[in-house]
Design an enzyme around this catalytic site. Sequence first.
Site, PDB file in Angstrom:
ATOM      1  N   ASP A  84       0.010   6.219   7.454  1.00 42.13           N
ATOM      2  CA  ASP A  84       0.417   6.019   6.062  1.00 42.13           C
ATOM      3  C   ASP A  84      -0.609   5.145   5.349  1.00 42.13           C
ATOM      4  OD1 ASP A  84       2.708   7.452   6.592  1.00 42.13           O
ATOM      5  OD2 ASP A  84       3.947   5.672   6.925  1.00 42.13           O
ATOM      6  N   LYS A  85      -0.658   5.274   4.046  1.00 42.45           N
ATOM      7  CA  LYS A  85      -1.607   4.502   3.249  1.00 42.45           C
ATOM      8  C   LYS A  85      -1.530   3.016   3.572  1.00 42.45           C
ATOM      9  CE  LYS A  85      -2.462   3.100  -1.535  1.00 42.45           C
ATOM     10  NZ  LYS A  85      -1.940   3.156  -2.922  1.00 42.45           N
TER      11      LYS A  85
END
Length: 302
Positions: A138-139
Amino acid sequence: MSARRLEIMIDEQWAGRPVHDLLRRKLGLSGTLLRRVKWLEDGILVDGVRVHTRVIVQAGQTLSVRLSDPKAKSGIPPVSLPLDIVYEDRDIVIINKAPGMPSHPGPGHWQDSLGNALLAHWQKTDPDADFHPVHRLDKGTSGLMVVAKHPFAQEQLRKALHTGAFDRQYLAICEGVLSPGEGVIDLPIGRSPDSILKRQVSEDGQPAVTRYTVLATNGVRSLVALTLETGRTHQIRVHLSHLGHPLTGDFLYGTEDPSLIHRPALHSRKLTLNHPVTGKTLSFCQALPADMKELLHATLSN
């Protein structure tokens, strides 16, 4: 730099068989990849001469197959960005991804992803390489991530995902104290009906299994080690939140708190895999980044 190729010398065991058999059974090329390379001028060679897949090989001959594409197909624009490369060879690259960097280009992030940065890096160092992600972070998640440089490496590593040949370990800081201190979360995960981004534990979701161990706690927050047996979107975040212990700073499944940390407190700490071409076992470990170290210190000092 020359194109990445895989070569084998034909021995008596494989003599008298068609090229197709060796590519599929010995080298492990999928039908999709085989169709991809056989149309290339230098896709499949025997003793340096282009052949079709029905050709019968003899002992002592050399079979060679091209692994890298002549031209990048990802379509990702190269953008020079900071990269922390832990390991790199002709087949894979291991990145220590910074928190806040998206893994893939996407809406609002067409120019600032890991894919953009790697394409710019490879323009200078390995022009035949292209972005073939094996898994994603995930970012907001920091830490170790592997990217293949060509379709064959990507295929081999994706086959190994969630097996003993590809092990991922994470560190997280979550709210409260998980009880018992060690266990397995086996709860299916599906899409949330009111969000295109959010996931939730759902009876009709896909199987999802997370193993965890509480390493330290002050009763308010805990440092937890986690391993994944499956790879569902937001798996760790969803599982911990469902148990009432969301990641500290998780805006989607918990409570955003910039005074503590500006992202969900999750770090991909350790990665062990078998190399997709050589078979050699590779293992990497990355310490917590500064923001999680500060949060951990605040957690354990209170």
